[in-house]
Design an enzyme around this catalytic site. Sequence first.
Site, PDB file in Angstrom:
ATOM      1  N   THR A 111      -8.602   9.068   7.971  1.00 51.14           N
ATOM      2  CA  THR A 111      -7.967   7.872   7.418  1.00 51.14           C
ATOM      3  C   THR A 111      -7.879   6.717   8.415  1.00 51.14           C
ATOM      4  OG1 THR A 111      -5.800   8.775   8.034  1.00 51.14           O
ATOM      5  CG2 THR A 111      -6.576   9.219   5.795  1.00 51.14           C
ATOM      6  N   LYS A 171       0.843  -1.193   0.000  1.00 49.56           N
ATOM      7  CA  LYS A 171       0.000   0.000   0.000  1.00 49.56           C
ATOM      8  C   LYS A 171       0.879   1.243   0.000  1.00 49.56           C
ATOM      9  CE  LYS A 171      -1.828  -1.552   3.734  1.00 49.56           C
ATOM     10  NZ  LYS A 171      -2.592  -1.850   4.953  1.00 49.56           N
ATOM     11  N   GLY A 227      -8.469   3.467  10.008  1.00 47.90           N
ATOM     12  CA  GLY A 227      -9.096   2.218   9.605  1.00 47.90           C
ATOM     13  C   GLY A 227      -9.014   1.901   8.125  1.00 47.90           C
ATOM     14  N   THR A 228      -8.220   2.648   7.374  1.00 56.17           N
ATOM     15  CA  THR A 228      -8.128   2.376   5.933  1.00 56.17           C
ATOM     16  C   THR A 228      -7.566   0.989   5.656  1.00 56.17           C
ATOM     17  OG1 THR A 228      -6.033   3.601   5.938  1.00 56.17           O
ATOM     18  CG2 THR A 228      -7.992   4.770   5.150  1.00 56.17           C
ATOM     19  N   GLY A 229      -6.525   0.605   6.386  1.00 53.27           N
ATOM     20  CA  GLY A 229      -5.923  -0.711   6.160  1.00 53.27           C
ATOM     21  C   GLY A 229      -6.846  -1.847   6.551  1.00 53.27           C
ATOM     22  N   CYS A 230      -7.527  -1.692   7.680  1.00 53.32           N
ATOM     23  CA  CYS A 230      -8.496  -2.707   8.120  1.00 53.32           C
ATOM     24  C   CYS A 230      -9.598  -2.868   7.088  1.00 53.32           C
ATOM     25  CB  CYS A 230      -9.108  -2.312   9.459  1.00 53.32           C
ATOM     26  SG  CYS A 230      -7.928  -2.031  10.795  1.00 53.32           S
TER      27      CYS A 230
END
Length: 400
Positions: free
Chosen positions: A210, A173, A212-215
């Site tokens: 932003t 990412k 929690g974007t990865g979750c």
Amino acid sequence: MTPRILIIAGSDSGGGAGIQADIRTATMLGAHAMTAITAITAQNTRAVEAVDPVSTDMVMAQIDAVLSDIGADAVKIGMIGSAKTAHAVAEKLEEFPGVPVVFDPVMVATSGGVLADDLTIAAFERLMRVATVTTPNLPELKALSGQSIVDRDAQRDSARSLVARRGSAVLVKGGHARGSQVTDRLFCPEHGENPPEMEWRDARIESDETHGTGCTLSTAIAVELAKDWTLPEAIARARRFVRVAMLSAPGLGHGHGPMGHQDVRLDLNLSRFAPMLNQVTVPVGDFAAAERFYRLLGLKQIVRAQPRYARFEAEGGATFSIEAAEEMARGPVIFFECGDLDMTVTYLKAQGVVFDTEPTDQKWGWRDARLTDPSGNAICLYQAGEMRRFPPWRIENADG
């Protein structure tokens, strides 16, 4: 059948990331979310104030309870809690080799709080071996590979080393990189069904919302894999979900705020073939009068290109447009969004449906194909994602 997604992750008391974001994502994408909570955190948009790992026995009891009764079509792993839990989870998932596993190697929260110690990070190796895809950001890629990532070539070398050593695909990412665009890059084993390398590039969304974007991304990938989309297709659909959720952020808290998962439902078609009605455009003679009329009717104007075109958003997210009559000789146009436009067009053409135009990328960010129904009504099949409700030219005060 409703996809069953087992989510193994920590709880976020602020609701922006972790299990809370995972459940919202799975639900919005039409899946049933099941959970094995690995840690309880006290956090908000500004900081992680406390972390209490759940015992490995309890984590495994949750997993066993779910799998023995309901089963799972995909697994997402986020914050793992401890090295012991990481090894136990990996051992359990080795018993289910056909189930897609998406591993988000969570180490640090968006607010900066540390969520994994050195021993836990070292144990990530075993989780990567059972994963279909691992989704590190750039700092996590550096920690996992032990290599420098100073430039694009170094990032590629680091990711390729992980793929070779662990055997799973790696989605790097690019949000932590500088620049006006964000590039995510997928690296796959050389001898697999997917291309060895792929990338997705989009304009950076300038926002502090932003958390929690990865979750969210990793859970969305797991859901789409459970629906039998290929890995590249699942990633593309998941990325669209994340971007629209970021654009829909409600502006909560005083730090890195949560995203607006709840508002994504009308921007992503969940089906491969079944079109979704969410846009109609009608011709108007007196443009100014029509524009005022639809605002008075209660629609929120989100695009204005006076005196030719205007777009409005209805309650729930469906959009409606007016266009100067001389621009629309054929009358109203009904727009149906497709989960995969090209696949839908190929299928319909095989059934004998004739198209006026083939799928085409338009300058306003949509990809569409045009046809008419048996009565001569104009139909547009399209894909737009964020460009329907959140084009770059969206009126600045549309939400205020």
